[in-house]
Design a protein around this motif. Sequence first.
Motif, PDB file in Angstrom:
ATOM      1  N   THR A  17       0.795  -1.327  -0.089  1.00 16.00           N
ATOM      2  CA  THR A  17       0.436   0.466  -0.472  1.00 16.00           C
ATOM      3  C   THR A  17       0.771   1.443   0.213  1.00 16.00           C
ATOM      4  OG1 THR A  17      -0.189  -0.065   2.556  1.00 16.00           O
ATOM      5  CG2 THR A  17      -1.887  -1.484   1.326  1.00 16.00           C
ATOM      6  N   GLN A  18       0.289   2.587  -0.378  1.00 11.09           N
ATOM      7  CA  GLN A  18       0.906   3.624  -0.481  1.00 11.09           C
ATOM      8  C   GLN A  18       1.041   4.293   1.228  1.00 11.09           C
ATOM      9  OE1 GLN A  18      -0.723   6.159  -3.324  1.00 11.09           O
ATOM     10  NE2 GLN A  18       0.011   5.318  -4.595  1.00 11.09           N
ATOM     11  N   ASP A  19       2.570   4.462   1.197  1.00  8.41           N
ATOM     12  CA  ASP A  19       2.525   5.268   2.146  1.00  8.41           C
ATOM     13  C   ASP A  19       0.710   6.403   2.199  1.00  8.41           C
ATOM     14  OD1 ASP A  19       4.398   4.387   2.732  1.00  8.41           O
ATOM     15  OD2 ASP A  19       5.957   5.643   2.368  1.00  8.41           O
ATOM     16  N   PRO A  20       0.087   7.279   4.049  1.00  8.55           N
ATOM     17  CA  PRO A  20      -0.639   8.276   3.620  1.00  8.55           C
ATOM     18  C   PRO A  20       0.281   9.259   3.558  1.00  8.55           C
ATOM     19  CG  PRO A  20      -0.177   6.762   6.143  1.00  8.55           C
ATOM     20  CD  PRO A  20       0.657   6.638   4.725  1.00  8.55           C
ATOM     21  N   GLN A  21      -0.846   9.693   2.846  1.00  5.19           N
ATOM     22  CA  GLN A  21      -0.550  11.616   2.363  1.00  5.19           C
ATOM     23  C   GLN A  21      -0.863  12.227   3.639  1.00  5.19           C
ATOM     24  OE1 GLN A  21       0.651  12.513  -0.583  1.00  5.19           O
ATOM     25  NE2 GLN A  21       0.394  10.243  -0.682  1.00  5.19           N
ATOM     26  N   PHE A  22      -0.551  13.751   3.882  1.00  5.39           N
ATOM     27  CA  PHE A  22      -0.426  14.098   4.638  1.00  5.39           C
ATOM     28  C   PHE A  22      -1.304  15.372   4.793  1.00  5.39           C
ATOM     29  CE2 PHE A  22       1.303  18.768   6.949  1.00  5.39           C
ATOM     30  CZ  PHE A  22       0.997  17.647   8.629  1.00  5.39           C
ATOM     31  N   ASN A  23      -2.179  15.156   5.493  1.00  3.38           N
ATOM     32  CA  ASN A  23      -3.438  16.424   5.276  1.00  3.38           C
ATOM     33  C   ASN A  23      -3.195  17.857   5.779  1.00  3.38           C
ATOM     34  OD1 ASN A  23      -6.119  17.420   5.697  1.00  3.38           O
ATOM     35  ND2 ASN A  23      -6.961  15.669   6.294  1.00  3.38           N
ATOM     36  N   TRP A  24      -3.014  18.683   4.517  1.00  2.00           N
ATOM     37  CA  TRP A  24      -2.819  19.653   4.870  1.00  2.00           C
ATOM     38  C   TRP A  24      -4.013  20.829   5.362  1.00  2.00           C
ATOM     39  CZ3 TRP A  24       1.826  22.111   5.770  1.00  2.00           C
ATOM     40  CH2 TRP A  24       3.051  20.998   4.685  1.00  2.00           C
ATOM     41  N   ARG A  25      -5.094  20.664   4.717  1.00  3.23           N
ATOM     42  CA  ARG A  25      -6.523  21.077   5.117  1.00  3.23           C
ATOM     43  C   ARG A  25      -6.833  21.234   7.115  1.00  3.23           C
ATOM     44  NH1 ARG A  25     -10.822  19.672   0.675  1.00  3.23           N
ATOM     45  NH2 ARG A  25      -9.250  19.917  -0.877  1.00  3.23           N
ATOM     46  N   GLY A  26      -6.553  19.515   7.241  1.00  2.00           N
ATOM     47  CA  GLY A  26      -6.856  19.854   8.530  1.00  2.00           C
ATOM     48  C   GLY A  26      -5.826  20.251   9.994  1.00  2.00           C
ATOM     49  N   PHE A  27      -4.748  20.370   9.192  1.00  2.00           N
ATOM     50  CA  PHE A  27      -3.155  21.362   9.591  1.00  2.00           C
ATOM     51  C   PHE A  27      -3.721  22.525  10.379  1.00  2.00           C
ATOM     52  CE2 PHE A  27       0.515  23.404   9.778  1.00  2.00           C
ATOM     53  CZ  PHE A  27       1.336  22.811  11.188  1.00  2.00           C
ATOM     54  N   LEU A  29      -6.289  24.028   9.551  1.00  2.00           N
ATOM     55  CA  LEU A  29      -7.838  24.152  10.755  1.00  2.00           C
ATOM     56  C   LEU A  29      -7.186  24.323  11.473  1.00  2.00           C
ATOM     57  CD1 LEU A  29     -10.477  24.166  10.237  1.00  2.00           C
ATOM     58  CD2 LEU A  29     -10.879  21.923  10.119  1.00  2.00           C
ATOM     59  N   PHE A  30      -6.407  23.110  11.869  1.00  2.42           N
ATOM     60  CA  PHE A  30      -6.252  23.347  13.413  1.00  2.42           C
ATOM     61  C   PHE A  30      -5.532  24.592  13.475  1.00  2.42           C
ATOM     62  CE2 PHE A  30      -2.804  21.915  16.528  1.00  2.42           C
ATOM     63  CZ  PHE A  30      -3.448  22.039  17.432  1.00  2.42           C
ATOM     64  N   ILE A  31      -4.029  25.056  13.132  1.00  2.00           N
ATOM     65  CA  ILE A  31      -3.677  26.357  13.601  1.00  2.00           C
ATOM     66  C   ILE A  31      -4.505  27.217  13.523  1.00  2.00           C
ATOM     67  CG2 ILE A  31      -1.634  27.877  12.189  1.00  2.00           C
ATOM     68  CD1 ILE A  31      -0.368  25.463  13.110  1.00  2.00           C
ATOM     69  N   VAL A  32      -5.911  27.604  12.646  1.00  2.77           N
ATOM     70  CA  VAL A  32      -6.743  28.586  12.760  1.00  2.77           C
ATOM     71  C   VAL A  32      -7.146  28.772  13.527  1.00  2.77           C
ATOM     72  CG1 VAL A  32      -8.239  29.503  11.682  1.00  2.77           C
ATOM     73  CG2 VAL A  32      -6.957  28.891  10.148  1.00  2.77           C
ATOM     74  N   ALA A  33      -7.258  27.468  14.649  1.00  2.53           N
ATOM     75  CA  ALA A  33      -8.442  27.454  15.368  1.00  2.53           C
ATOM     76  C   ALA A  33      -7.841  27.732  16.568  1.00  2.53           C
ATOM     77  CB  ALA A  33      -9.209  25.974  15.931  1.00  2.53           C
ATOM     78  N   ALA A  34      -5.984  26.888  16.392  1.00  5.88           N
ATOM     79  CA  ALA A  34      -5.804  27.622  17.821  1.00  5.88           C
ATOM     80  C   ALA A  34      -4.556  29.360  17.546  1.00  5.88           C
ATOM     81  CB  ALA A  34      -3.915  27.161  17.403  1.00  5.88           C
ATOM     82  N   MET A  35      -4.776  29.637  16.644  1.00  7.45           N
ATOM     83  CA  MET A  35      -4.764  31.486  16.237  1.00  7.45           C
ATOM     84  C   MET A  35      -6.151  31.751  17.422  1.00  7.45           C
ATOM     85  SD  MET A  35      -2.711  31.423  13.446  1.00  7.45           S
ATOM     86  CE  MET A  35      -2.875  32.832  12.684  1.00  7.45           C
ATOM     87  N   LEU A  36      -7.517  31.566  16.684  1.00  6.40           N
ATOM     88  CA  LEU A  36      -8.335  32.180  16.975  1.00  6.40           C
ATOM     89  C   LEU A  36      -8.508  31.771  18.656  1.00  6.40           C
ATOM     90  CD1 LEU A  36     -11.010  31.103  14.344  1.00  6.40           C
ATOM     91  CD2 LEU A  36      -9.950  33.718  14.956  1.00  6.40           C
ATOM     92  N   LEU A  37      -8.311  30.812  19.563  1.00  4.03           N
ATOM     93  CA  LEU A  37      -8.442  30.926  21.226  1.00  4.03           C
ATOM     94  C   LEU A  37      -7.352  31.624  21.616  1.00  4.03           C
ATOM     95  CD1 LEU A  37      -8.995  26.996  20.830  1.00  4.03           C
ATOM     96  CD2 LEU A  37     -10.754  28.291  21.529  1.00  4.03           C
ATOM     97  N   SER A  38      -6.392  31.132  20.747  1.00  2.00           N
ATOM     98  CA  SER A  38      -5.432  32.346  21.951  1.00  2.00           C
ATOM     99  C   SER A  38      -5.115  33.703  21.787  1.00  2.00           C
ATOM    100  CB  SER A  38      -3.564  31.123  21.161  1.00  2.00           C
ATOM    101  OG  SER A  38      -3.675  32.326  20.167  1.00  2.00           O
ATOM    102  N   ALA A  39      -5.615  33.964  20.835  1.00  2.00           N
ATOM    103  CA  ALA A  39      -6.055  35.480  20.694  1.00  2.00           C
ATOM    104  C   ALA A  39      -7.726  36.614  21.625  1.00  2.00           C
ATOM    105  CB  ALA A  39      -7.368  36.302  19.170  1.00  2.00           C
ATOM    106  N   GLY A  40      -8.675  35.212  21.817  1.00  2.00           N
ATOM    107  CA  GLY A  40      -9.391  35.336  22.276  1.00  2.00           C
ATOM    108  C   GLY A  40      -8.836  35.407  24.080  1.00  2.00           C
TER     109      GLY A  40
END
Length: 149
Positions: A17-27, A29-40
């Motif tokens: 099987t092929q190696d799993p691809q890195f999920n850039w969209r999820g990453f 989304l996680f960065i944006v959510a962390a930035m919003l929480l820390s800004a609040g």
Amino acid sequence: MSDDLNGNRSEGPGRRTQDPQFNWRGFMLFIVAAMLLSAGYIAHTYQSRPISLNYREFKTEVEANNISTAKETPLELFRSDTTREEYIQGSLLNVDRLQDRLADKNSVGMKGPAQSGPYLFRVPVNVEFQKDDLNKLLAAHSLVINSKQ
């Protein structure tokens, strides 16, 4: 048959099987959510920082009836058992007399002079030595202090 020994088959149950691809969209989304929480969190921390007053300024504000008596922002006496620190915390209705003190606070998120509303303040006190003067001052202006530890 030599393909079977090397494991290079393209189909079937033994294929690799092929190696799993890195999920850039999820990453992202996680960065944006962390930035919003820390800004609040940072905005909340700066807005809830009280103005430091000395006892003379506190006395002036009490005599000017500028202390809020609302249930949401009561006048409270805080005592720390470990540091023996005592301070009164409450809110001011108007900060016109303290505009020079608020000039540097506005840069970190305090309400501006055009905005109204309660401004938190903190006054260090020594209840053991200032008890009589404090009781007379507050009784003359119908203010009550709740004690918190």
